[in-house]
Scaffold this motif. Structure first.
Motif, mmCIF file in Angstrom:
data_model
loop_
_atom_site.group_PDB
_atom_site.id
_atom_site.type_symbol
_atom_site.label_atom_id
_atom_site.label_comp_id
_atom_site.label_asym_id
_atom_site.label_seq_id
_atom_site.Cartn_x
_atom_site.Cartn_y
_atom_site.Cartn_z
ATOM 1 N N ASP A 87 73.291 66.952 51.898
ATOM 2 C CA ASP A 87 72.343 67.524 50.942
ATOM 3 C C ASP A 87 71.266 66.530 50.539
ATOM 4 N N ILE A 93 67.464 73.697 38.503
ATOM 5 C CA ILE A 93 68.698 73.570 39.278
ATOM 6 C C ILE A 93 68.431 72.634 40.450
ATOM 7 N N HIS A 102 69.682 70.609 43.931
ATOM 8 C CA HIS A 102 70.568 70.800 45.068
ATOM 9 C C HIS A 102 71.017 69.476 45.685
ATOM 10 N N SER A 103 70.536 68.360 45.142
ATOM 11 C CA SER A 103 70.939 67.042 45.623
ATOM 12 C C SER A 103 71.026 66.121 44.418
ATOM 13 N N GLU A 135 63.965 64.896 44.612
ATOM 14 C CA GLU A 135 63.839 66.301 44.235
ATOM 15 C C GLU A 135 63.118 66.487 42.897
#
Length: 514
Positions: free
Chosen positions: A94, A132, A134-135, A140
């Motif tokens: 991820d 939210i 994801h990593s 990000e």
């Protein structure tokens, strides 16, 4: 330091191309030239008429793209790619980049070289607002900031996001219509623009990657700059004028390939000058000079020439041994070092040896090198280091996360010499390092970041600041307070509490490196 049990790891390498009919394969070759910057994950995102397609995975580039069909699937004349080192807690796929984001108004790919010092604060605030992730990569964060910006255009959103993130960063983005590179206000990480004979433009972390694909250097991206490449060519814009070059000195000492040029300075030549200066600063009677492969060979050449001694191949590195840190026991780690590095008995037996290495981190590898040479029959082993002692953590993208890891933070040069078992030990001075690199920028330390050696950080440390400052002993705290006030980095009240006398502070950053 070149043996990987105690290597310092720089977080990653970036490569992108716009306008080449086989962009993904070209990106593969460019990333291969940058493999030394990251060996635990790789990825490429291609752009075919605005459609972005990606592939990423764990391992070396050749493993991630072992199937030719993976490259063939990445069609288009535009692509960006990334190689990275994983850090603690972030070894999953991820976190492998480039990240590919799919939005209703267009796809965007993003990759990053460096580390954000305010990542924890930004991420916490974003999560509180409903973001939210994801990593657990700090990369990000930038995309969340871009998407939440109320600015009217993408470039204005990007500029406001770049103003919000702090620390060290070289970003590479791919939108449907452009490839974009951006550098932090201090330019901690290098980023170069090149042009191929067919008119294609290339962005790369090092010029060696430009050479690999046959691109000519156009210019270095400067601190605070954004370069936008599209079908009309390239243009440079700025998101801030509050800039001051402080490129990581470890790029010249260790990270960059010897055939790369950084701001017009050839890395091999700079390392050779470091070795020559070291010979003048730290001379010793001996029979020969040997370098620890691979990153210390240039400095060994300079030391040998300046001292008039032969430069011999007294240590051999096996390039095909697995990384030693994965071995589960100390005994197997010791064996891994022997597999990775061996002394040439026929060269060193009965000789007084000067060993040139680029740095000492924990001291364990230096200790084993001295032992190897003595077991091979060397009569004397003199260790010379072509950089100053590493005493402080890096917060801008190198995995020296705690001062406690650094032997020079708690031991004098004589104590280190005794620990590693050498007959003598000498380091290059900080002035010697700066002069040898020779950037000569109108900036502190000639345009270099040397905080790992003297604790003078070019920026506020944000999320790391309180713990780091509180953990310093009185002498360090007073000296760093002077540095900070001179740069107007911290407010006085951040130094108000009584300092601790802890000699070896532990600073544990979040596992959010790029």
């Amino acid at each position: 330091m070149s043996v990987e049990l105690e290597d310092i790891h720089e977080e990653c390498g970036l490569f992108g191309v716009w306008g080449h009919p086989d962009a993904s394969r070209l990106t593969y070759f460019g990333l291969h030239a940058l493999q030394h910057r990251g060996q635990e994950g790789a990825g490429i995102v291609s752009n075919e008429n605005g459609k972005l397609t990606g592939h990423r995975g764990l391992g070396l580039l050749t493993k991630v793209f072992s199937d030719e069909r993976e490259i063939a699937r990445l069609r288009g004349d535009r692509a960006i790619g990334h190689v990275r080192y994983a850090t603690s807690g972030s070894t999953g796929v991820d976190n492998i980049q480039p990240f590919l984001f799919r939005f209703h108004d267009g796809d965007i790919a993003l990759c990053h070289n460096g580390n954000l010092t305010n990542c924890v604060s930004l991420r916490t605030a974003l999560e509180d607002e409903g973001a939210i992730f994801h990593s657990n990569s700090d990369t990000e964060v930038l995309m969340h900031l871009i998407r939440r910006s109320d600015k009217p255009t993408f470039m204005e959103k990007l500029k406001s996001a770049l103003m919000a993130v702090h620390g060290g960063f070289a970003y590479l983005l791919m939108t449907e219509h452009a490839m974009i590179g951006a550098l932090d206000p201090n330019g901690f990480r290098p980023l170069s623009l090149g042009r191929m004979t067919n008119g294609a433009y290339v962005l790369a972390s090092e010029t060696c990657a430009l050479d690999t694909v046959g691109a000519e250097l156009v210019r270095n991206i400067r601190p605070g700059e954004i370069v936008v490449i599209d079908d009309d060519g390239y243009r440079i814009t700025r998101y801030t004028d509050d800039t001051q070059l402080a490129i990581c000195s470890m790029e010249f000492i260790y990270f960059a390939r010897p055939d790369s040029n950084i701001y017009g300075i050839n890395v091999h030549s700079a390392r050779k000058r470091m070795g020559a200066r070291l010979a003048h600063e730290q001379p010793v009677e001996a029979d020969m000079v040997i370098g620890v492969p691979n990153s210390s060979l240039s400095a060994a050449s300079g030391y040998a020439e300046a001292s008039g001694l032969p430069n011999e191949m007294g240590l051999i590195k096996n390039q095909y041994v697995a990384r030693t840190f994965i071995q589960p026991t100390q005994e197997l780690r010791e064996q891994g070092v022997r597999m990775k590095l061996s002394a040439v008995r026929g060269v060193v037996k009965g000789k007084r040896i000067i060993v040139i290495d680029d740095s000492i981190v924990r001291g364990t590898t230096s200790k084993r090198i001295v032992r190897l040479l003595r077991e091979a029959g060397a009569s004397e082993v003199h260790m010379r280091i072509s950089s100053p002692p590493l005493r402080y953590p890096c917060f801008y993208g190198i995995d020296i996360s705690t001062t406690r890891e650094l032997i020079a933070a708690t031991k004098s040069a004589e104590e280190i010499r005794e620990y590693i078992g050498a007959d003598s030990l000498g380091f290059l001075s900080l002035d010697g390092l700066i002069d040898s690199i020779g950037l000569h920028e109108n900036a502190p330390y000639g345009g270099l970041c040397v905080a790992y050696f003297n604790g003078d950080y070019p920026t506020a440390l944000d999320d790391y600041e309180q713990e780091f400052l509180a953990s310093l002993g009185k002498p360090d705290r007073a000296r760093l307070m002077t540095y900070a006030r001179e740069r107007s980095i911290y407010h006085d009240n951040e130094f108000a509490s009584d300092p601790t006398t802890t000699p070896a502070p532990t600073v544990t950053p979040s596992p959010a490196h790029a």
